[in-house]
Design a protein around this motif. Structure first.
Motif, PDB file in Angstrom:
ATOM      1  N   ILE A 221      44.760  32.390  39.162  1.00 41.26           N
ATOM      2  CA  ILE A 221      45.611  33.582  39.016  1.00 41.26           C
ATOM      3  C   ILE A 221      45.592  34.088  37.585  1.00 41.26           C
ATOM      4  CG2 ILE A 221      47.919  32.637  38.434  1.00 41.26           C
ATOM      5  CD1 ILE A 221      48.925  34.480  40.804  1.00 41.26           C
ATOM      6  N   ARG A 222      45.391  33.196  36.618  1.00 43.60           N
ATOM      7  CA  ARG A 222      45.255  33.636  35.229  1.00 43.60           C
ATOM      8  C   ARG A 222      43.991  34.474  35.048  1.00 43.60           C
ATOM      9  NH1 ARG A 222      48.334  31.884  31.125  1.00 43.60           N
ATOM     10  NH2 ARG A 222      49.961  30.348  31.587  1.00 43.60           N
ATOM     11  N   ARG A 223      42.894  34.039  35.671  1.00 39.86           N
ATOM     12  CA  ARG A 223      41.658  34.828  35.607  1.00 39.86           C
ATOM     13  C   ARG A 223      41.861  36.195  36.268  1.00 39.86           C
ATOM     14  NH1 ARG A 223      39.345  29.852  37.057  1.00 39.86           N
ATOM     15  NH2 ARG A 223      39.159  30.533  39.245  1.00 39.86           N
ATOM     16  N   HIS A 224      42.496  36.166  37.424  1.00 38.69           N
ATOM     17  CA  HIS A 224      42.716  37.386  38.201  1.00 38.69           C
ATOM     18  C   HIS A 224      43.538  38.402  37.416  1.00 38.69           C
ATOM     19  CE1 HIS A 224      43.605  40.024  41.548  1.00 38.69           C
ATOM     20  NE2 HIS A 224      44.897  39.717  41.513  1.00 38.69           N
ATOM     21  N   LEU A 225      44.660  37.966  36.856  1.00 44.72           N
ATOM     22  CA  LEU A 225      45.539  38.886  36.142  1.00 44.72           C
ATOM     23  C   LEU A 225      44.929  39.320  34.813  1.00 44.72           C
ATOM     24  CD1 LEU A 225      49.038  37.277  36.857  1.00 44.72           C
ATOM     25  CD2 LEU A 225      47.978  39.248  37.975  1.00 44.72           C
ATOM     26  N   GLY A 226      44.222  38.417  34.151  1.00 46.64           N
ATOM     27  CA  GLY A 226      43.573  38.772  32.893  1.00 46.64           C
ATOM     28  C   GLY A 226      42.499  39.830  33.096  1.00 46.64           C
ATOM     29  N   ASP A 227      41.674  39.644  34.130  1.00 51.52           N
ATOM     30  CA  ASP A 227      40.631  40.633  34.439  1.00 51.52           C
ATOM     31  C   ASP A 227      41.253  41.976  34.819  1.00 51.52           C
ATOM     32  OD1 ASP A 227      38.725  38.734  33.963  1.00 51.52           O
ATOM     33  OD2 ASP A 227      38.284  38.329  36.083  1.00 51.52           O
ATOM     34  N   ALA A 228      42.316  41.923  35.638  1.00 47.20           N
ATOM     35  CA  ALA A 228      42.967  43.158  36.088  1.00 47.20           C
ATOM     36  C   ALA A 228      43.534  43.938  34.906  1.00 47.20           C
ATOM     37  CB  ALA A 228      44.075  42.830  37.085  1.00 47.20           C
ATOM     38  N   ALA A 229      44.174  43.238  33.984  1.00 52.61           N
ATOM     39  CA  ALA A 229      44.767  43.914  32.827  1.00 52.61           C
ATOM     40  C   ALA A 229      43.710  44.644  32.014  1.00 52.61           C
ATOM     41  CB  ALA A 229      45.506  42.903  31.953  1.00 52.61           C
ATOM     42  N   GLU A 230      42.584  44.005  31.777  1.00 55.33           N
ATOM     43  CA  GLU A 230      41.532  44.640  30.980  1.00 55.33           C
ATOM     44  C   GLU A 230      40.932  45.851  31.692  1.00 55.33           C
ATOM     45  OE1 GLU A 230      40.919  44.084  27.810  1.00 55.33           O
ATOM     46  OE2 GLU A 230      42.589  42.680  28.008  1.00 55.33           O
ATOM     47  N   LYS A 231      40.729  45.746  33.000  1.00 50.42           N
ATOM     48  CA  LYS A 231      40.192  46.878  33.755  1.00 50.42           C
ATOM     49  C   LYS A 231      41.165  48.052  33.738  1.00 50.42           C
ATOM     50  CE  LYS A 231      37.431  44.032  36.904  1.00 50.42           C
ATOM     51  NZ  LYS A 231      37.381  43.422  38.263  1.00 50.42           N
ATOM     52  N   LEU A 232      42.442  47.763  33.883  1.00 52.11           N
ATOM     53  CA  LEU A 232      43.437  48.832  33.910  1.00 52.11           C
ATOM     54  C   LEU A 232      43.565  49.510  32.555  1.00 52.11           C
ATOM     55  CD1 LEU A 232      46.184  47.139  36.101  1.00 52.11           C
ATOM     56  CD2 LEU A 232      44.633  48.971  36.783  1.00 52.11           C
ATOM     57  N   VAL A 233      43.568  48.726  31.490  1.00 48.82           N
ATOM     58  CA  VAL A 233      43.663  49.304  30.149  1.00 48.82           C
ATOM     59  C   VAL A 233      42.449  50.179  29.856  1.00 48.82           C
ATOM     60  CG1 VAL A 233      43.570  48.743  27.680  1.00 48.82           C
ATOM     61  CG2 VAL A 233      45.166  47.532  29.170  1.00 48.82           C
ATOM     62  N   THR A 234      41.260  49.701  30.223  1.00 49.05           N
ATOM     63  CA  THR A 234      40.039  50.479  30.007  1.00 49.05           C
ATOM     64  C   THR A 234      40.072  51.784  30.795  1.00 49.05           C
ATOM     65  OG1 THR A 234      38.735  48.477  29.631  1.00 49.05           O
ATOM     66  CG2 THR A 234      37.528  50.468  30.241  1.00 49.05           C
ATOM     67  N   SER A 235      40.499  51.709  32.064  1.00 49.86           N
ATOM     68  CA  SER A 235      40.568  52.903  32.903  1.00 49.86           C
ATOM     69  C   SER A 235      41.587  53.891  32.367  1.00 49.86           C
ATOM     70  CB  SER A 235      40.922  52.510  34.336  1.00 49.86           C
ATOM     71  OG  SER A 235      41.065  53.656  35.154  1.00 49.86           O
ATOM     72  N   LEU A 236      42.744  53.393  31.956  1.00 49.47           N
ATOM     73  CA  LEU A 236      43.792  54.279  31.434  1.00 49.47           C
ATOM     74  C   LEU A 236      43.344  54.945  30.144  1.00 49.47           C
ATOM     75  CD1 LEU A 236      46.668  55.351  31.702  1.00 49.47           C
ATOM     76  CD2 LEU A 236      47.472  53.337  30.467  1.00 49.47           C
ATOM     77  N   ALA A 237      42.664  54.194  29.267  1.00 52.61           N
ATOM     78  CA  ALA A 237      42.170  54.762  28.015  1.00 52.61           C
ATOM     79  C   ALA A 237      41.187  55.886  28.278  1.00 52.61           C
ATOM     80  CB  ALA A 237      41.525  53.670  27.165  1.00 52.61           C
ATOM     81  N   ALA A 238      40.303  55.679  29.260  1.00 54.74           N
ATOM     82  CA  ALA A 238      39.327  56.712  29.606  1.00 54.74           C
ATOM     83  C   ALA A 238      40.012  57.964  30.152  1.00 54.74           C
ATOM     84  CB  ALA A 238      38.335  56.158  30.637  1.00 54.74           C
ATOM     85  N   THR A 239      41.079  57.754  30.942  1.00 54.18           N
ATOM     86  CA  THR A 239      41.823  58.877  31.513  1.00 54.18           C
ATOM     87  C   THR A 239      42.503  59.688  30.414  1.00 54.18           C
ATOM     88  OG1 THR A 239      42.224  57.661  33.556  1.00 54.18           O
ATOM     89  CG2 THR A 239      43.663  59.539  33.100  1.00 54.18           C
ATOM     90  N   ILE A 240      43.089  58.989  29.444  1.00 54.94           N
ATOM     91  CA  ILE A 240      43.798  59.659  28.341  1.00 54.94           C
ATOM     92  C   ILE A 240      42.809  60.455  27.491  1.00 54.94           C
ATOM     93  CG2 ILE A 240      45.083  59.275  26.212  1.00 54.94           C
ATOM     94  CD1 ILE A 240      46.409  56.868  27.607  1.00 54.94           C
ATOM     95  N   GLU A 241      41.645  59.864  27.225  1.00 58.25           N
ATOM     96  CA  GLU A 241      40.631  60.533  26.399  1.00 58.25           C
ATOM     97  C   GLU A 241      40.097  61.786  27.091  1.00 58.25           C
ATOM     98  OE1 GLU A 241      37.656  57.654  25.559  1.00 58.25           O
ATOM     99  OE2 GLU A 241      38.925  56.485  24.214  1.00 58.25           O
ATOM    100  N   ALA A 242      39.993  61.690  28.447  1.00 59.59           N
ATOM    101  CA  ALA A 242      39.492  62.842  29.199  1.00 59.59           C
ATOM    102  C   ALA A 242      40.468  63.998  29.162  1.00 59.59           C
ATOM    103  CB  ALA A 242      39.217  62.427  30.643  1.00 59.59           C
TER     104      ALA A 242
END
Length: 242
Positions: A221-242
Motif C-alpha cells: 500500500i505504501r508503493r501504491h499510494l506513493g506512485d499515485a501521489a506522484e502521478k497526480l502531482v505531475t498531472s495537476l502540474a501539467a493542467t495548471i501549466e496548460a
C-alpha cells in the motif's frame, strides 16, 4: 457549467450517466441537506462546478431545491477544503494545488499503512474475503466505468481496508480529506493505464492481506499510494501549466 468531456473519460466509458447536479426528488430536510452536500462534493470533484464563486441560485435551480439546503451544506464543504469563504460574502470553489495533493497523500499514507497492518492482523475472514471480492469484481468491469463509477470503485476498496482494521476511527479520519483525493484523481481519468495499474496494485495489496502478512501488505500500500501521489502531482502540474 464545466462538464466532463469525452477526452477526460477512459476509453470505452459511456457518457450517458446523468450529471451530479440533476434535480433531486422530494425528501425530508435532514436527508436533503446530506444529499445536496454529497451531490455538490461529487460535482466539484468531476469539475461540473468550475473554480470561482459558487452560483448558489443556479445550483439550487439545477438540483430543484431552495437555497436553504445549499447554504446548510456549505460549511462542511468549506471544512473539507473544497469551498472557501470570500471576503465580500459567498463562497468559491477552492483551486486544487500540488501542495493539497501532497499533504492529503501524507495523511493517507499515515492512516492507511497502519490500517492495512491492523486489517491483516485483526480483520475477520469475512472482511478479507470482501476485499478480494471487490478487487475481482471491479477489476473485471472497470474498463466500462464512467468517472463517477471509477471513483466509487476505488473508494469502496480503500474504505473496505479501513473497515477491516476494526478501528472505526481510521475510516472517520479519512473522510474529511477524501474529497480532495477524488478531485485530484479526476485529473488522471483520461489516462486509461492509470486505473489499469491501480487495480493491479489493489490486487497486490489484497493478496498479502488475505495471507495475513502485515509487512507485505503495508509495503504494497505504501508503493501504491506513493506512485499515485506522484502521478497526480505531475498531472495537476501539467493542467495548471496548460
Amino acid at each position: 457549467m464545466a462538464t466532463t468531456n469525452a477526452d477526460s473519460e477512459p476509453a470505452g466509458n459511456s457518457l450517458s450517466r446523468g450529471s451530479a447536479l440533476e434535480q433531486l426528488p422530494p425528501r425530508d430536510t435532514t436527508t436533503l441537506v446530506r444529499t445536496v452536500r454529497d451531490r455538490l462534493r461529487l460535482a466539484i470533484a468531476l469539475a461540473e462546478i468550475p473554480d470561482g464563486k459558487l452560483n448558489q441560485v443556479q445550483v439550487a435551480r439545477q438540483l430543484g431545491v431552495s437555497r436553504m439546503p445549499i447554504r446548510a451544506a456549505i460549511p462542511e464543504l468549506v471544512a473539507e477544503g473544497l469551498l472557501e469563504s470570500l471576503p465580500g460574502g459567498g463562497v468559491a470553489v477552492r483551486p486544487l494545488t500540488e501542495t493539497d495533493v501532497r499533504q492529503v497523500y501524507e495523511v493517507r499514507l499515515a492512516l492507511e499503512s497502519q490500517a492495512v497492518r491492523s486489517a491483516a492482523e485483526h480483520g475477520s475472514d469475512w472482511n478479507l474475503r470482501q476485499i478480494q471480492t471487490i478487487v475481482d469484481t471491479h477489476g473485471r468491469a472497470f474498463a466500462s466505468y464512467d468517472a463517477a463509477k471509477l471513483l466509487a470503485a476505488d473508494r469502496e476498496f480503500h474504505m473496505a481496508i479501513l473497515s477491516a482494521s476494526q478501528n472505526q476511527h481510521y475510516q472517520r479520519s479519512i473522510v474529511p480529506v477524501w474529497s480532495i483525493v477524488e478531485r485530484a484523481m479526476v485529473s488522471v481519468l483520461h489516462i486509461t493505464t492509470v486505473f489499469d495499474n491501480a487495480w493491479t496494485e489493489h490486487a497486490e495489496i489484497a493478496g498479502p492481506l488475505c495471507d495475513r502478512d502485515p509487512d507485505a501488505a503495508e509495503a504494497a500500500i505504501r508503493r501504491h499510494l506513493g506512485d499515485a501521489a506522484e502521478k497526480l502531482v505531475t498531472s495537476l502540474a501539467a493542467t495548471i501549466e496548460a
